[in-house]
Each structure stands twice: as structure tokens, then as C-alpha cells.
Motif scaffolding. Structure first.
Motif, PDB file in Angstrom:
ATOM      1  N   GLY A   1       0.826  -1.195   0.000  1.00  0.00           N
ATOM      2  CA  GLY A   1       0.000   0.000   0.000  1.00  0.00           C
ATOM      3  C   GLY A   1       0.863   1.249   0.000  1.00  0.00           C
ATOM      4  N   ILE A   2       0.179   2.415  -0.077  1.00  0.00           N
ATOM      5  CA  ILE A   2       0.915   3.668  -0.217  1.00  0.00           C
ATOM      6  C   ILE A   2       1.789   3.979   0.996  1.00  0.00           C
ATOM      7  N   LEU A   3       1.278   3.748   2.215  1.00  0.00           N
ATOM      8  CA  LEU A   3       2.065   4.100   3.396  1.00  0.00           C
ATOM      9  C   LEU A   3       3.274   3.196   3.554  1.00  0.00           C
ATOM     10  N   LYS A   4       3.086   1.898   3.305  1.00  0.00           N
ATOM     11  CA  LYS A   4       4.222   0.978   3.397  1.00  0.00           C
ATOM     12  C   LYS A   4       5.251   1.307   2.316  1.00  0.00           C
ATOM     13  N   SER A   5       4.769   1.619   1.105  1.00  0.00           N
ATOM     14  CA  SER A   5       5.682   1.975   0.014  1.00  0.00           C
ATOM     15  C   SER A   5       6.452   3.252   0.347  1.00  0.00           C
ATOM     16  N   LEU A   6       5.735   4.246   0.891  1.00  0.00           N
ATOM     17  CA  LEU A   6       6.377   5.506   1.241  1.00  0.00           C
ATOM     18  C   LEU A   6       7.437   5.299   2.305  1.00  0.00           C
ATOM     19  N   ASN A   7       7.100   4.540   3.345  1.00  0.00           N
ATOM     20  CA  ASN A   7       8.061   4.293   4.417  1.00  0.00           C
ATOM     21  C   ASN A   7       9.296   3.567   3.884  1.00  0.00           C
ATOM     22  N   ALA A   8       9.066   2.575   3.014  1.00  0.00           N
ATOM     23  CA  ALA A   8      10.191   1.849   2.435  1.00  0.00           C
ATOM     24  C   ALA A   8      11.043   2.761   1.564  1.00  0.00           C
ATOM     25  N   ALA A   9      10.389   3.617   0.771  1.00  0.00           N
ATOM     26  CA  ALA A   9      11.117   4.516  -0.122  1.00  0.00           C
ATOM     27  C   ALA A   9      11.975   5.503   0.652  1.00  0.00           C
ATOM     28  N   ARG A  10      11.510   5.921   1.818  1.00  0.00           N
ATOM     29  CA  ARG A  10      12.306   6.846   2.638  1.00  0.00           C
ATOM     30  C   ARG A  10      13.573   6.179   3.152  1.00  0.00           C
ATOM     31  N   GLN A  11      13.539   4.852   3.266  1.00  0.00           N
ATOM     32  CA  GLN A  11      14.718   4.126   3.727  1.00  0.00           C
ATOM     33  C   GLN A  11      15.615   3.703   2.566  1.00  0.00           C
ATOM     34  N   ASN A  12      14.994   3.310   1.448  1.00  0.00           N
ATOM     35  CA  ASN A  12      15.744   2.846   0.283  1.00  0.00           C
ATOM     36  C   ASN A  12      14.791   2.859  -0.908  1.00  0.00           C
ATOM     37  N   VAL A  13      14.959   3.828  -1.800  1.00  0.00           N
ATOM     38  CA  VAL A  13      14.038   3.980  -2.930  1.00  0.00           C
ATOM     39  C   VAL A  13      13.941   2.691  -3.746  1.00  0.00           C
ATOM     40  N   LEU A  14      15.061   2.003  -3.906  1.00  0.00           N
ATOM     41  CA  LEU A  14      15.064   0.821  -4.759  1.00  0.00           C
ATOM     42  C   LEU A  14      14.251  -0.327  -4.173  1.00  0.00           C
ATOM     43  N   SER A  15      13.985  -0.279  -2.874  1.00  0.00           N
ATOM     44  CA  SER A  15      13.256  -1.379  -2.245  1.00  0.00           C
ATOM     45  C   SER A  15      11.798  -1.451  -2.699  1.00  0.00           C
ATOM     46  N   ILE A  16      11.300  -0.408  -3.368  1.00  0.00           N
ATOM     47  CA  ILE A  16       9.910  -0.447  -3.844  1.00  0.00           C
ATOM     48  C   ILE A  16       9.801  -1.064  -5.244  1.00  0.00           C
ATOM     49  N   ILE A  17      10.950  -1.387  -5.863  1.00  0.00           N
ATOM     50  CA  ILE A  17      10.912  -2.013  -7.191  1.00  0.00           C
ATOM     51  C   ILE A  17      10.473  -3.469  -7.031  1.00  0.00           C
ATOM     52  N   PRO A  18       9.453  -3.894  -7.770  1.00  0.00           N
ATOM     53  CA  PRO A  18       9.046  -5.299  -7.691  1.00  0.00           C
ATOM     54  C   PRO A  18      10.078  -6.212  -8.358  1.00  0.00           C
ATOM     55  N   GLU A  19      10.292  -7.368  -7.751  1.00  0.00           N
ATOM     56  CA  GLU A  19      11.238  -8.340  -8.301  1.00  0.00           C
ATOM     57  C   GLU A  19      10.902  -8.673  -9.757  1.00  0.00           C
ATOM     58  N   ILE A  20       9.625  -8.679 -10.088  1.00  0.00           N
ATOM     59  CA  ILE A  20       9.204  -9.034 -11.443  1.00  0.00           C
ATOM     60  C   ILE A  20       9.741  -8.054 -12.488  1.00  0.00           C
ATOM     61  N   ALA A  21      10.141  -6.849 -12.036  1.00  0.00           N
ATOM     62  CA  ALA A  21      10.696  -5.870 -12.970  1.00  0.00           C
ATOM     63  C   ALA A  21      12.028  -6.332 -13.551  1.00  0.00           C
ATOM     64  N   THR A  22      12.675  -7.300 -12.917  1.00  0.00           N
ATOM     65  CA  THR A  22      13.917  -7.838 -13.469  1.00  0.00           C
ATOM     66  C   THR A  22      13.651  -8.960 -14.470  1.00  0.00           C
ATOM     67  N   ARG A  23      12.358  -9.253 -14.714  1.00  0.00           N
ATOM     68  CA  ARG A  23      12.020 -10.369 -15.616  1.00  0.00           C
ATOM     69  C   ARG A  23      10.918 -10.003 -16.612  1.00  0.00           C
ATOM     70  N   GLN A  24      10.496  -8.746 -16.620  1.00  0.00           N
ATOM     71  CA  GLN A  24       9.424  -8.291 -17.510  1.00  0.00           C
ATOM     72  C   GLN A  24       9.862  -7.013 -18.223  1.00  0.00           C
ATOM     73  N   PRO A  25       9.251  -6.692 -19.378  1.00  0.00           N
ATOM     74  CA  PRO A  25       9.584  -5.442 -20.070  1.00  0.00           C
ATOM     75  C   PRO A  25       8.912  -4.213 -19.454  1.00  0.00           C
ATOM     76  N   MET A  26       7.782  -4.412 -18.722  1.00  0.00           N
ATOM     77  CA  MET A  26       7.068  -3.276 -18.145  1.00  0.00           C
ATOM     78  C   MET A  26       6.175  -3.775 -17.019  1.00  0.00           C
ATOM     79  N   VAL A  27       6.098  -3.003 -15.952  1.00  0.00           N
ATOM     80  CA  VAL A  27       5.246  -3.319 -14.802  1.00  0.00           C
ATOM     81  C   VAL A  27       4.462  -2.053 -14.461  1.00  0.00           C
ATOM     82  N   SER A  28       3.146  -2.191 -14.223  1.00  0.00           N
ATOM     83  CA  SER A  28       2.306  -1.031 -13.903  1.00  0.00           C
ATOM     84  C   SER A  28       1.535  -1.271 -12.620  1.00  0.00           C
ATOM     85  N   GLY A  29       1.088  -0.188 -11.996  1.00  0.00           N
ATOM     86  CA  GLY A  29       0.298  -0.308 -10.782  1.00  0.00           C
ATOM     87  C   GLY A  29      -0.253   1.045 -10.379  1.00  0.00           C
TER      88      GLY A  29
END
Length: 458
Positions: free
Chosen positions: A18-46
């Protein structure tokens, strides 16, 4: 204890947040909000508060960065974070305001000018090697050493001969701003206007004002009393003009661009060097091969700008470090018009991200994507252009890329020719991105004379 087969990486998201968990994670490490599937797909949306897309397809990225550049300006979040520090400089400006600044500044980073600044890089490499040697065989935080070395370079090429310029004060102010204001603000994510106060920026405002005042004073002093040495960055910018409009930068524009170059010109190269040294310590065979190349070219001396073409393997190590740990691990744009990327609808106002960290580790584009293999870059023509973007691409490709690469190869070759670096148990760095992808905890390596060399460099 068995050594890991792959160097350290960021653990990516495997479930929706959710937005609050994503925001909290991004404040600690922006890259931590990237989904693992982004390393195996051409595009991910949400959708996390607003619609977003992460694009890893090279053809779609080419469309964003080159073919429809004006339809995908830098995101409001990016501008809001950086504008208080660097104003409407090249990094932030859009449209005509960006174009004239780019035209005026482009000659500053010509091959000739970059080569003329090479001796400053050589001196910094000598000094860094001397500090490592002088400390004796012990664990050294090479991340800190590389920050010092690259700040020596950028301050010398920016304000050479200006003894009154307080370099340490500028460095402290930049670090304070990044530490306090670099963390993504909830107000930025929700799109609040600039005039709504951000607590982090209030805290760092005094340091920023001091930094800008120091830079303005130095610029005005140079205008009144130019020096006769090899032109430095400030001289070149003062002389620069847009060849189409003949417009020159005023003091505020000069200051904002100088501060941009100082921030971008030392930390990103320092990070590249720190990660390169970590990777060389991780793989001793790579380090030995690089050392042999450096010694064959350099002998006992430090590297120069002229040596760079003769150090291809060391350049490959730098390239691979930039692939695994790109300083700008994610870039963000805001769509202005309807578009279709990878067969998916993009609407005006959507956030379109290029997660360079995931792009560089995408299994559709790279074999054994998380492995450290400098030989990937033995034939650069085999690398798909928009699959590898450490400096961005298109008209807004990093203006200082050739400067950064020359500096990185000069310093890395000098250090590897003289020192052997090995890991310190229990001191593995953690890749964390706030504004840049830093090794949290530092890069602690045992530094010893290489193969019996025991020299103290001046």
C-alpha cells in the motif's frame, strides 16, 4: 565460510504494498519499492496513490528519452527534491530554458577540455594512493577515501586557485541537504505545491543559503580577477554562450549549474569507484588481471588521462560496476500526453519510471544478470544501447559522462597498480538509494601493498 557467488544486491518487492508501506520503504531505500518481477518483464504497472509504470524495454525507453522527450519531462517529485539546492539548472530545467543552457555548457566538457583537466585527476589519484599507503596495512573505508579523492578533483576543476573558497563548508552543506531533504516527502508523492513547507528542507535551509552565498562570492571574484592558468570549469562557464542566442549565464544560473556539477561530479564518481573496489575485492582474479594491465601501462607512475585508452579492462570494470550499482538507480518522468508503451496505455499525469537498477539486472537483457562479469563490455557494440543507461541517454544524457569515466579509470588504475584490496569479514556494504545508490556502512577493505610494493605516494 563460503564466499557468495554474486555480489550484494537490493532485495526487491515480491508482494503488493500500500501507499504508506511503500512511502516508508522509499524513505529508507528507494530501490526497495521495485518489484522483483521488474527484473524479468519489459514493463510493470500499478497504482499507489497515482498510476505508475516501470519500463525496462529498450525500445520503450528510447521513446521516452529520445523520440518523445518533451512528452516525458522529469517528474515533479524529482524537481521538488532538487530545486531548493540547484534551482532551474541543467539537471531540472525543461524545454527552451534547458536547451540554451545545454548549448552554452556543452563546450565545457569537450574532449580537449576534459583532457586538459587530467593532471588534476592524476594528482588526486596520487594523493589517495598515498593516504592508503601511509595508513599501513589495515582496513580502510574506501567509500570515504573515494569521496575525498573525487571532491578534491571537482573542487580543483571548479575553483582552482581560489584559496578563499571554503570547500569544506560547501561539502558539508551538500551532505546536509541530501541527508535531510533527499528523503522522499509524502507531500511530494501526493503532489502538494512547492510553497507547502517540507520539514527536511527547513532544517537544511541555512546550510543551503551559506553554500549559495559562498559560490556567488567566488563567481563574482573570478569575474573581477580572472587567472592565467589552464581554464577551469568556472572559467569555461563564464566564457560560455549559447551559439544560437549568444545568451550567457548570469551569476544565479552559473551558481546553480556549478553546484549541480559539484554534487553530480564528485559523489557519483566516488560511488562508482567505491563499488568498483568492492567488486575487485570480491573477485581477486578480476583484480589481478586489472593490476597486470595497469602495471604494464603505468609501471610505477600514476595514471593520466592519456593512459585511459590503453586501460580497456579497467574501463570494463568501471562499466560493470555502473551496471550493477548505477548511481542514479531510478529516474522518474511525468507523462504529458496519451501514449502506448509495450502495448499498455499511458495517460497524462501518470508517473513513468525507468528503474535503471532493474533494467541493468533484467534477465531478458543480461545473462546471469546479478553476476560480476567485466568481460560483458569487451565488445561495447554488443550491448543494446537502451539496455545500459548509467548516464541516461538521448539529448539529456549526462553532460559530464566523459569527465566521470576518465576520472574513474585514472584513479582506479592507480590504486589497483599499487595496492591489493581484500574484503573485511562482516563488513559487507548494503546498497541503499536515497538520491544516489550508496554503500551503507561504507566499503571496508583490507588495503596492502600489492606484491611487496611499499611506497608512500606524495
Amino acid at each position: 565460510m563460503q564466499q557468495a557467488t554474486h555480489p550484494v544486491r537490493v532485495p526487491l518487492v515480491t508482494e503488493p504494498w500500500g501507499i504508506l508501506k511503500s512511502l516508508n520503504a522509499a524513505r529508507q531505500n528507494v530501490l526497495s519499492i521495485i518489484p522483483e518481477i521488474a527484473t524479468r518483464q519489459p514493463m510493470v504497472s500499478g497504482k499507489t496513490g497515482k498510476r505508475w509504470h516501470m519500463v525496462m524495454d529498450p525500445d520503450a525507453i528510447r521513446r521516452i528519452l529520445l523520440e518523445r522527450l518533451d512528452d516525458y519531462p522529469k517528474s515533479d517529485v524529482t524537481k521538488n527534491l532538487l530545486r531548493p539546492a540547484i534551482g532551474e539548472s541543467l539537471f531540472i530545467a525543461e524545454g527552451a530554458h534547458w536547451r540554451w543552457q545545454r548549448r552554452a555548457a556543452a563546450p565545457v566538457f569537450s574532449h580537449r577540455n576534459v583532457m586538459n583537466l587530467g593532471p588534476i585527476m592524476t594528482r588526486a589519484a596520487e594523493a589517495a594512493s598515498g593516504r592508503v599507503s601511509g595508513a599501513g596495512p589495515r582496513a580502510v573505508n574506501m567509500a570515504d577515501e573515494m569521496v575525498r579523492a573525487t571532491f578534491d578533483v571537482i573542487s580543483d576543476v571548479t575553483f582552482s586557485g581560489d584559496g578563499g573558497f571554503d570547500r569544506d563548508a560547501v561539502h558539508r552543506a551538500i551532505d546536509a541537504y541530501i541527508a535531510e531533504a533527499g528523503k522522499i516527502s509524502l507531500f511530494d508523492v501526493l503532489g502538494f505545491p512547492d510553497w507547502v513547507p517540507r520539514p527536511g528542507r527547513i532544517m537544511s535551509g541555512a546550510a543551503l543559503r551559506e553554500m549559495k552565498s559562498v559560490a556567488d562570492t567566488a563567481i563574482d571574484a573570478r569575474r573581477d580577477a580572472p587567472h592565467d592558468d589552464v581554464p577551469d570549469l568556472l572559467d569555461l562557464l563564464l566564457d560560455g554562450e549559447d551559439p544560437e542566442t549568444k545568451r550567457r549565464m548570469d551569476t544565479g544560473e552559473l551558481r546553480d549549474n556549478l553546484l549541480t556539477f559539484i554534487v553530480a561530479g564528485h559523489e557519483t564518481t566516488a560511488l562508482t569507484l567505491a563499488w568498483s573496489l568492492y567488486l575487485c575485492a570480491f573477485d581477486q582474479e578480476v583484480q589481478d588481471r586489472a593490476r597486470a594491465e595497469a602495471r604494464a601501462v603505468l609501471g610505477d607512475r600514476a595514471a593520466t588521462g592519456a593512459d585511459v585508452p590503453n586501460l580497456p579492462y579497467i574501463r570494463q570494470i568501471v562499466d560493470e560496476a555502473l551496471r550493477l550499482y548505477p548511481p542514479a538507480g531510478i529516474i522518474s518522468r511525468t507523462a504529458q500526453k496519451h501514449d502506448t508503451l509495450c502495448g499498455r496505455e499511458v495517460r497524462p499525469g501518470d508517473t513513468v519510471m525507468i528503474p535503471i537498477y532493474a533494467l541493468h539486472r533484467n534477465h531478458l537483457l543480461w545473462q546471469d544478470a546479478d553476476a560480476f562479469r567485466p568481460d560483458r563490455f569487451a565488445d561495447r557494440k554488443a550491448i543494446e544501447r537502451y539496455a545500459y543507461l548509467p548516464f541516461g541517454d538521448g539529448p539529456r544524457i549526462c553532460i559530464g559522462a566523459s569527465f566521470a569515466l576518465q576520472e574513474a579509470v585514472v584513479i582506479l588504475a592507480t590504486l589497483l597498480s599499487r595496492h591489493r584490496f581484500t574484503p573485511v569479514p562482516g563488513k559487507e556494504p548494503k546498497p541503499v538509494m536515497i538520491l544516489t545508490l550508496r554503500p551503507e556502512g561504507g566499503v571496508w577493505l583490507m588495503a596492502e601493498p600489492a606484491d611487496g610494493i611499499n611506497r608512500k605516494s606524495a
